[in-house]
Design a protein around this motif. Structure first.
Motif, PDB file in Angstrom:
ATOM      1  N   LEU A 115       0.805  -1.224   0.000  1.00 42.64           N
ATOM      2  CA  LEU A 115       0.000   0.000   0.000  1.00 42.64           C
ATOM      3  C   LEU A 115       0.835   1.270   0.000  1.00 42.64           C
ATOM      4  N   LEU A 116       2.156   1.141   0.166  1.00 42.45           N
ATOM      5  CA  LEU A 116       3.033   2.309   0.200  1.00 42.45           C
ATOM      6  C   LEU A 116       3.998   2.300  -0.977  1.00 42.45           C
ATOM      7  N   THR A 117       4.332   3.486  -1.442  1.00 44.65           N
ATOM      8  CA  THR A 117       5.280   3.637  -2.539  1.00 44.65           C
ATOM      9  C   THR A 117       6.707   3.410  -2.054  1.00 44.65           C
ATOM     10  N   ASP A 118       7.474   2.666  -2.812  1.00 44.94           N
ATOM     11  CA  ASP A 118       8.898   2.492  -2.538  1.00 44.94           C
ATOM     12  C   ASP A 118       9.607   3.805  -2.849  1.00 44.94           C
ATOM     13  N   LEU A 119      10.189   4.423  -1.827  1.00 45.40           N
ATOM     14  CA  LEU A 119      10.836   5.729  -1.958  1.00 45.40           C
ATOM     15  C   LEU A 119      12.351   5.632  -2.098  1.00 45.40           C
TER      16      LEU A 119
END
Length: 435
Positions: A115-119
Protein backbone atom coordinates in the motif's frame (compact mmCIF):
# COMPACT_ATOMS: atom_id res chain seq x y z
CA UNK A 1 19.32 -5.03 10.39
CA UNK A 2 20.98 -1.70 11.12
CA UNK A 3 23.08 -1.72 14.25
CA UNK A 4 21.56 1.04 16.35
CA UNK A 5 24.49 1.35 18.72
CA UNK A 6 26.92 2.33 16.02
CA UNK A 7 24.61 5.03 14.70
CA UNK A 8 23.31 6.52 17.92
CA UNK A 9 26.06 9.06 18.41
CA UNK A 10 25.62 10.29 14.87
CA UNK A 11 21.93 10.90 15.50
CA UNK A 12 22.58 13.55 18.11
CA UNK A 13 24.72 15.49 15.66
CA UNK A 14 22.37 14.91 12.76
CA UNK A 15 19.46 16.25 14.74
CA UNK A 16 20.90 19.74 14.57
CA UNK A 17 23.63 20.06 11.99
CA UNK A 18 22.84 18.27 8.75
CA UNK A 19 21.63 20.30 5.80
CA UNK A 20 18.52 19.54 3.82
CA UNK A 21 18.11 19.08 0.11
CA UNK A 22 16.27 21.85 -1.69
CA UNK A 23 12.58 21.81 -2.49
CA UNK A 24 11.52 20.51 -5.84
CA UNK A 25 10.42 23.74 -7.51
CA UNK A 26 10.14 22.37 -11.02
CA UNK A 27 7.71 24.93 -12.39
CA UNK A 28 4.63 22.76 -12.07
CA UNK A 29 1.87 23.68 -14.48
CA UNK A 30 -1.88 23.19 -14.15
CA UNK A 31 -3.24 19.86 -15.27
CA UNK A 32 -4.61 19.36 -18.78
CA UNK A 33 -7.68 21.45 -19.51
CA UNK A 34 -6.50 24.28 -17.26
CA UNK A 35 -7.64 22.58 -14.05
CA UNK A 36 -5.29 23.18 -11.09
CA UNK A 37 -3.39 20.22 -9.72
CA UNK A 38 -4.26 19.29 -6.16
CA UNK A 39 -2.01 17.63 -3.57
CA UNK A 40 -4.16 15.81 -1.03
CA UNK A 41 -2.37 15.84 2.34
CA UNK A 42 -3.30 14.18 5.62
CA UNK A 43 -1.63 14.63 8.97
CA UNK A 44 -2.71 14.55 12.61
CA UNK A 45 -0.62 17.28 14.23
CA UNK A 46 -2.47 19.98 16.21
CA UNK A 47 -2.34 23.47 14.73
CA UNK A 48 -0.64 24.84 17.85
CA UNK A 49 1.95 22.06 18.09
CA UNK A 50 5.46 22.38 16.69
CA UNK A 51 4.86 20.02 13.77
CA UNK A 52 1.48 21.58 13.02
CA UNK A 53 3.08 25.02 12.75
CA UNK A 54 5.94 23.69 10.63
CA UNK A 55 3.72 21.78 8.21
CA UNK A 56 1.41 24.80 7.82
CA UNK A 57 4.45 26.87 6.83
CA UNK A 58 5.56 24.08 4.49
CA UNK A 59 2.18 24.16 2.74
CA UNK A 60 2.52 27.91 2.15
CA UNK A 61 6.04 27.48 0.81
CA UNK A 62 4.97 24.60 -1.42
CA UNK A 63 2.12 26.56 -2.99
CA UNK A 64 4.33 29.61 -3.55
CA UNK A 65 6.94 27.51 -5.35
CA UNK A 66 4.44 25.43 -7.35
CA UNK A 67 2.27 27.75 -9.44
CA UNK A 68 -1.01 26.19 -10.44
CA UNK A 69 -0.95 23.68 -7.58
CA UNK A 70 -3.04 23.80 -4.41
CA UNK A 71 -2.76 21.71 -1.28
CA UNK A 72 -5.94 20.16 0.09
CA UNK A 73 -5.10 19.50 3.72
CA UNK A 74 -7.35 17.26 5.81
CA UNK A 75 -6.67 16.91 9.52
CA UNK A 76 -7.15 13.37 10.75
CA UNK A 77 -6.99 11.99 14.27
CA UNK A 78 -4.16 9.65 15.24
CA UNK A 79 -6.61 6.93 16.22
CA UNK A 80 -8.61 7.47 13.02
CA UNK A 81 -5.61 6.88 10.78
CA UNK A 82 -4.33 4.06 13.02
CA UNK A 83 -7.55 2.07 12.63
CA UNK A 84 -8.51 2.78 9.00
CA UNK A 85 -5.23 3.20 7.09
CA UNK A 86 -5.21 -0.21 5.39
CA UNK A 87 -8.79 0.16 4.20
CA UNK A 88 -8.49 3.78 3.05
CA UNK A 89 -5.16 3.34 1.29
CA UNK A 90 -6.57 0.41 -0.64
CA UNK A 91 -9.32 2.65 -2.05
CA UNK A 92 -9.64 5.63 -4.39
CA UNK A 93 -9.95 7.85 -1.31
CA UNK A 94 -6.23 7.56 -0.52
CA UNK A 95 -4.38 10.87 -0.04
CA UNK A 96 -1.28 11.73 -2.06
CA UNK A 97 0.89 12.07 1.03
CA UNK A 98 0.20 11.18 4.63
CA UNK A 99 1.82 11.30 8.05
CA UNK A 100 1.86 7.80 9.50
CA UNK A 101 3.15 6.01 12.55
CA UNK A 102 6.46 4.23 12.11
CA UNK A 103 7.27 0.68 13.15
CA UNK A 104 6.57 -2.93 12.23
CA UNK A 105 2.91 -2.87 13.22
CA UNK A 106 2.04 0.23 11.21
CA UNK A 107 4.23 1.42 8.33
CA UNK A 108 5.83 -2.00 8.13
CA UNK A 109 2.45 -3.71 7.78
CA UNK A 110 1.31 -1.29 5.05
CA UNK A 111 4.57 -1.76 3.14
CA UNK A 112 4.15 -5.55 3.28
CA UNK A 113 0.59 -5.15 1.98
CA UNK A 114 1.84 -3.17 -1.04
CA UNK A 115 0.00 0.00 0.00
CA UNK A 116 3.03 2.31 0.20
CA UNK A 117 5.28 3.64 -2.54
CA UNK A 118 8.90 2.49 -2.54
CA UNK A 119 10.84 5.73 -1.96
CA UNK A 120 14.32 4.24 -2.31
CA UNK A 121 15.07 5.91 -5.66
CA UNK A 122 13.82 9.27 -4.40
CA UNK A 123 15.83 8.92 -1.18
CA UNK A 124 19.01 8.67 -3.24
CA UNK A 125 18.03 11.20 -5.88
CA UNK A 126 16.96 13.87 -3.43
CA UNK A 127 19.63 13.22 -0.81
CA UNK A 128 17.41 11.97 1.99
CA UNK A 129 19.81 9.07 2.50
CA UNK A 130 22.62 11.58 3.16
CA UNK A 131 20.47 13.89 5.26
CA UNK A 132 19.24 11.29 7.74
CA UNK A 133 21.62 9.35 9.95
CA UNK A 134 21.58 5.56 9.97
CA UNK A 135 19.70 5.55 13.28
CA UNK A 136 16.96 7.79 11.90
CA UNK A 137 16.76 5.60 8.82
CA UNK A 138 15.81 2.63 11.01
CA UNK A 139 12.16 3.70 10.92
CA UNK A 140 12.25 4.65 7.23
CA UNK A 141 13.23 1.20 5.89
CA UNK A 142 11.30 -2.09 5.96
CA UNK A 143 12.16 -5.52 4.65
CA UNK A 144 9.84 -7.94 2.84
CA UNK A 145 8.42 -9.07 6.20
CA UNK A 146 7.59 -5.50 7.18
CA UNK A 147 10.34 -5.41 9.83
CA UNK A 148 12.03 -2.04 10.29
CA UNK A 149 15.74 -1.37 10.01
CA UNK A 150 16.64 -2.67 6.55
CA UNK A 151 15.24 -3.06 3.06
CA UNK A 152 13.51 -0.39 1.00
CA UNK A 153 12.57 3.15 1.96
CA UNK A 154 8.84 3.43 2.59
CA UNK A 155 8.83 6.62 4.65
CA UNK A 156 10.80 9.73 5.51
CA UNK A 157 11.16 10.90 9.14
CA UNK A 158 11.65 14.62 9.57
CA UNK A 159 11.74 15.16 13.34
CA UNK A 160 12.76 13.32 16.48
CA UNK A 161 10.69 12.45 19.53
CA UNK A 162 10.93 10.90 22.97
CA UNK A 163 8.88 10.38 26.13
CA UNK A 164 9.57 12.55 29.16
CA UNK A 165 8.04 13.69 32.43
CA UNK A 166 6.29 17.06 32.23
CA UNK A 167 5.75 18.76 35.57
CA UNK A 168 3.89 21.72 37.02
CA UNK A 169 6.51 23.75 38.86
CA UNK A 170 3.91 25.65 40.87
CA UNK A 171 2.29 22.46 42.22
CA UNK A 172 5.71 20.99 42.98
CA UNK A 173 6.61 24.10 45.01
CA UNK A 174 3.22 24.25 46.72
CA UNK A 175 3.57 20.65 47.91
CA UNK A 176 7.24 20.89 48.83
CA UNK A 177 8.35 18.50 46.09
CA UNK A 178 11.70 18.87 44.32
CA UNK A 179 12.57 17.53 40.88
CA UNK A 180 13.67 13.90 41.39
CA UNK A 181 16.96 12.63 40.03
CA UNK A 182 16.56 8.96 41.00
CA UNK A 183 13.67 6.53 40.74
CA UNK A 184 13.39 6.32 44.52
CA UNK A 185 13.09 10.10 44.68
CA UNK A 186 10.47 9.95 41.93
CA UNK A 187 8.28 7.44 43.79
CA UNK A 188 8.75 9.45 47.00
CA UNK A 189 7.45 12.50 45.15
CA UNK A 190 4.45 10.56 43.85
CA UNK A 191 3.75 9.33 47.36
CA UNK A 192 3.95 12.83 48.82
CA UNK A 193 1.37 14.13 46.35
CA UNK A 194 -0.93 11.15 46.92
CA UNK A 195 -0.84 11.56 50.72
CA UNK A 196 -1.74 15.23 50.24
CA UNK A 197 -4.85 14.15 48.34
CA UNK A 198 -3.41 14.99 44.92
CA UNK A 199 -3.38 12.36 42.16
CA UNK A 200 0.09 13.03 40.75
CA UNK A 201 0.01 11.58 37.22
CA UNK A 202 -2.31 12.66 34.44
CA UNK A 203 -2.52 9.77 31.98
CA UNK A 204 -4.81 8.16 29.41
CA UNK A 205 -5.54 4.45 29.50
CA UNK A 206 -7.85 4.51 26.48
CA UNK A 207 -4.97 5.46 24.18
CA UNK A 208 -1.17 5.30 24.05
CA UNK A 209 0.03 7.34 27.10
CA UNK A 210 -0.58 4.76 29.84
CA UNK A 211 1.21 2.03 27.90
CA UNK A 212 4.23 4.34 27.68
CA UNK A 213 4.37 4.42 31.49
CA UNK A 214 4.11 0.62 31.46
CA UNK A 215 7.00 0.48 28.96
CA UNK A 216 9.13 2.92 30.98
CA UNK A 217 8.74 0.68 34.00
CA UNK A 218 9.79 -2.35 31.94
CA UNK A 219 12.76 -0.42 30.53
CA UNK A 220 13.93 0.36 34.07
CA UNK A 221 14.86 -3.34 34.31
CA UNK A 222 15.98 -3.76 30.67
CA UNK A 223 19.08 -3.33 28.53
CA UNK A 224 19.71 -2.75 24.82
CA UNK A 225 19.79 -6.48 24.06
CA UNK A 226 16.30 -6.86 25.52
CA UNK A 227 15.01 -3.95 23.41
CA UNK A 228 16.55 -5.41 20.25
CA UNK A 229 14.93 -8.75 21.03
CA UNK A 230 11.53 -7.24 21.70
CA UNK A 231 11.45 -4.67 18.88
CA UNK A 232 13.67 -6.17 16.18
CA UNK A 233 13.21 -9.92 16.84
CA UNK A 234 16.91 -10.46 17.52
CA UNK A 235 16.16 -12.82 20.40
CA UNK A 236 13.37 -14.29 22.50
CA UNK A 237 11.38 -12.25 25.00
CA UNK A 238 10.02 -13.73 28.22
CA UNK A 239 6.82 -11.85 29.08
CA UNK A 240 7.04 -13.22 32.61
CA UNK A 241 10.66 -12.17 32.93
CA UNK A 242 11.78 -9.37 35.26
CA UNK A 243 11.11 -6.54 32.78
CA UNK A 244 7.41 -6.96 32.04
CA UNK A 245 6.63 -8.53 35.42
CA UNK A 246 7.98 -5.48 37.20
CA UNK A 247 6.06 -3.16 34.87
CA UNK A 248 2.73 -4.92 35.37
CA UNK A 249 3.08 -5.33 39.13
CA UNK A 250 4.25 -1.75 39.65
CA UNK A 251 1.54 -0.21 37.49
CA UNK A 252 -1.18 -2.08 39.39
CA UNK A 253 0.46 -1.04 42.67
CA UNK A 254 0.59 2.63 41.61
CA UNK A 255 -3.15 2.62 41.04
CA UNK A 256 -3.71 1.17 44.52
CA UNK A 257 -1.45 3.85 46.04
CA UNK A 258 -3.28 6.64 44.23
CA UNK A 259 -0.43 7.64 41.92
CA UNK A 260 -2.64 6.92 38.90
CA UNK A 261 -6.42 7.39 38.98
CA UNK A 262 -8.50 4.28 38.42
CA UNK A 263 -10.85 6.17 36.10
CA UNK A 264 -7.93 7.09 33.84
CA UNK A 265 -8.52 3.73 32.15
CA UNK A 266 -11.19 5.45 30.07
CA UNK A 267 -9.36 8.74 29.45
CA UNK A 268 -8.02 9.70 26.00
CA UNK A 269 -4.75 11.48 25.27
CA UNK A 270 -6.33 14.84 24.47
CA UNK A 271 -8.22 14.88 27.77
CA UNK A 272 -5.02 13.92 29.61
CA UNK A 273 -3.21 16.88 28.07
CA UNK A 274 -5.98 19.42 28.63
CA UNK A 275 -6.16 18.36 32.29
CA UNK A 276 -2.44 19.03 32.66
CA UNK A 277 -2.74 22.33 30.77
CA UNK A 278 -5.55 23.26 33.15
CA UNK A 279 -3.27 22.75 36.16
CA UNK A 280 -5.21 19.79 37.55
CA UNK A 281 -2.23 17.41 37.80
CA UNK A 282 1.40 18.01 38.81
CA UNK A 283 2.80 15.40 36.36
CA UNK A 284 2.13 14.13 32.87
CA UNK A 285 4.24 11.40 31.25
CA UNK A 286 4.15 11.58 27.47
CA UNK A 287 6.01 12.58 24.34
CA UNK A 288 7.82 15.60 23.00
CA UNK A 289 4.97 16.15 20.52
CA UNK A 290 3.09 18.02 23.28
CA UNK A 291 5.98 20.38 23.98
CA UNK A 292 5.18 23.10 21.45
CA UNK A 293 1.53 23.11 22.39
CA UNK A 294 2.37 23.51 26.06
CA UNK A 295 4.62 26.45 25.20
CA UNK A 296 1.65 28.11 23.53
CA UNK A 297 -1.24 27.16 25.79
CA UNK A 298 0.07 26.98 29.37
CA UNK A 299 -0.31 30.49 30.73
CA UNK A 300 -1.29 30.10 34.39
CA UNK A 301 1.70 28.25 35.82
CA UNK A 302 5.37 27.54 35.24
CA UNK A 303 6.24 24.13 33.84
CA UNK A 304 9.28 22.11 32.89
CA UNK A 305 10.35 18.60 31.95
CA UNK A 306 12.87 15.95 32.91
CA UNK A 307 13.82 12.47 31.75
CA UNK A 308 12.33 9.51 33.62
CA UNK A 309 14.69 9.20 36.62
CA UNK A 310 17.03 6.26 36.84
CA UNK A 311 16.40 4.79 33.39
CA UNK A 312 19.11 4.10 30.85
CA UNK A 313 16.44 3.68 28.15
CA UNK A 314 13.40 5.72 27.14
CA UNK A 315 10.63 5.36 24.57
CA UNK A 316 11.56 7.40 21.50
CA UNK A 317 12.82 7.36 17.95
CA UNK A 318 12.62 9.40 14.83
CA UNK A 319 9.24 11.04 14.59
CA UNK A 320 6.32 9.85 12.51
CA UNK A 321 7.06 9.53 8.83
CA UNK A 322 5.78 10.92 5.57
CA UNK A 323 4.51 8.09 3.41
CA UNK A 324 3.29 8.22 -0.18
CA UNK A 325 0.39 5.81 -0.77
CA UNK A 326 0.81 3.53 -3.77
CA UNK A 327 -2.51 4.92 -5.08
CA UNK A 328 -1.32 8.55 -4.85
CA UNK A 329 -2.24 10.47 -8.00
CA UNK A 330 0.41 13.16 -7.45
CA UNK A 331 3.57 11.34 -6.42
CA UNK A 332 5.94 13.92 -7.89
CA UNK A 333 4.28 16.66 -5.85
CA UNK A 334 4.38 14.49 -2.73
CA UNK A 335 8.15 14.08 -3.11
CA UNK A 336 8.53 17.85 -3.49
CA UNK A 337 6.53 18.47 -0.34
CA UNK A 338 8.77 16.11 1.64
CA UNK A 339 11.78 18.08 0.38
CA UNK A 340 10.27 21.31 1.67
CA UNK A 341 9.63 19.87 5.15
CA UNK A 342 13.33 19.01 5.22
CA UNK A 343 14.46 22.52 4.27
CA UNK A 344 16.36 24.58 6.85
CA UNK A 345 13.62 27.19 6.89
CA UNK A 346 10.98 24.69 8.00
CA UNK A 347 13.32 22.69 10.25
CA UNK A 348 14.44 25.85 12.08
CA UNK A 349 10.80 26.82 12.62
CA UNK A 350 10.11 23.32 13.93
CA UNK A 351 13.02 23.60 16.38
CA UNK A 352 11.99 27.00 17.69
CA UNK A 353 8.36 25.92 18.08
CA UNK A 354 9.03 23.09 20.51
CA UNK A 355 9.90 20.26 18.12
CA UNK A 356 13.04 18.19 17.64
CA UNK A 357 14.36 18.90 14.12
CA UNK A 358 16.62 16.63 12.09
CA UNK A 359 18.05 19.24 9.74
CA UNK A 360 18.13 22.61 11.51
CA UNK A 361 20.98 25.05 12.02
CA UNK A 362 22.08 24.74 15.65
CA UNK A 363 22.65 28.49 15.85
CA UNK A 364 19.12 29.15 14.61
CA UNK A 365 17.49 27.48 17.64
CA UNK A 366 17.16 30.42 20.01
CA UNK A 367 14.16 29.56 22.19
CA UNK A 368 15.39 28.48 25.67
CA UNK A 369 12.74 25.80 26.21
CA UNK A 370 13.36 24.39 22.75
CA UNK A 371 17.06 24.16 23.55
CA UNK A 372 16.18 22.23 26.73
CA UNK A 373 14.02 19.85 24.72
CA UNK A 374 16.72 19.21 22.14
CA UNK A 375 19.45 18.88 24.77
CA UNK A 376 17.53 16.08 26.50
CA UNK A 377 16.99 14.35 23.16
CA UNK A 378 20.71 14.58 22.49
CA UNK A 379 21.46 13.04 25.90
CA UNK A 380 19.36 10.03 24.91
CA UNK A 381 20.74 9.65 21.41
CA UNK A 382 24.38 10.16 22.35
CA UNK A 383 24.15 7.19 24.74
CA UNK A 384 21.96 4.96 22.55
CA UNK A 385 19.02 5.24 24.93
CA UNK A 386 16.09 5.45 22.49
CA UNK A 387 14.04 2.26 22.82
CA UNK A 388 11.24 2.80 20.25
CA UNK A 389 7.63 2.20 21.45
CA UNK A 390 5.90 -0.80 23.01
CA UNK A 391 3.21 -1.24 20.35
CA UNK A 392 5.57 -1.51 17.37
CA UNK A 393 6.46 -5.20 17.19
CA UNK A 394 3.26 -6.73 15.80
CA UNK A 395 0.23 -5.69 13.73
CA UNK A 396 -2.70 -4.87 15.98
CA UNK A 397 -0.45 -4.76 19.03
CA UNK A 398 -1.44 -1.19 19.89
CA UNK A 399 -4.99 -2.31 20.75
CA UNK A 400 -3.64 -5.33 22.64
CA UNK A 401 -1.56 -3.06 24.89
CA UNK A 402 -4.37 -0.54 25.35
CA UNK A 403 -6.63 -3.34 26.62
CA UNK A 404 -3.89 -4.87 28.77
CA UNK A 405 -2.93 -1.62 30.48
CA UNK A 406 -6.59 -0.71 30.98
CA UNK A 407 -7.01 -4.01 32.83
CA UNK A 408 -4.06 -3.13 35.06
CA UNK A 409 -5.51 0.30 35.83
CA UNK A 410 -9.09 -0.75 36.54
CA UNK A 411 -7.98 -3.93 38.30
CA UNK A 412 -10.20 -6.19 36.23
CA UNK A 413 -7.39 -8.72 35.70
CA UNK A 414 -4.29 -9.59 37.74
CA UNK A 415 -0.86 -8.64 36.33
CA UNK A 416 0.11 -12.24 35.47
CA UNK A 417 -3.07 -12.70 33.42
CA UNK A 418 -2.46 -9.41 31.59
CA UNK A 419 1.04 -10.55 30.69
CA UNK A 420 -0.36 -13.81 29.31
CA UNK A 421 -2.74 -11.86 27.12
CA UNK A 422 -0.16 -9.46 25.70
CA UNK A 423 2.29 -12.32 25.11
CA UNK A 424 -0.05 -14.37 22.93
CA UNK A 425 -0.40 -12.08 19.87
CA UNK A 426 3.30 -11.23 20.02
CA UNK A 427 4.19 -14.94 19.94
CA UNK A 428 1.69 -15.60 17.15
CA UNK A 429 3.25 -12.84 15.05
CA UNK A 430 6.70 -14.38 15.54
CA UNK A 431 5.32 -17.67 14.26
CA UNK A 432 3.82 -15.95 11.21
CA UNK A 433 7.24 -14.45 10.45
CA UNK A 434 8.88 -17.86 10.73
CA UNK A 435 10.93 -16.85 13.80
Amino acid sequence: MIKLRSAAAALAVAALTLTACGSGDDGQQPAAGGQPRVLKLWHYESAEGAMGKAWAAAIKKFESTHPGVTVKFEEKGFEQIQKTASMVLNSDEAPDIMEYNKGNATAGLLSKQGLLTDLSEQATKRGWDKLLSASLQTTAKYDDRGIMGSGKWFGVPNYGEYVMVYYNKDLFEKNGVTVPTTFDEFTAALDKFAKAGVTPISTAGAEYPAQQIFYLLALSKANRAWVDSYELYKGKVDFHGPEFTYAADTMADWVKKGYIAKDSAGIKAEDMATAFIGGKFPIMVSGSWWYGRFQTEIKKFQWGSFLWPGNQLAPGSSGNIWVVPEKSKQKDLAYDFIDITMSKEIQNLLGNSGGVPVAADAAAITDPKSKELIDNFNKLTSQDQLAFYPDWPAPGYYDVLVAGVQNLINGSKPPAKVLDEIAQPYTENLADLGN
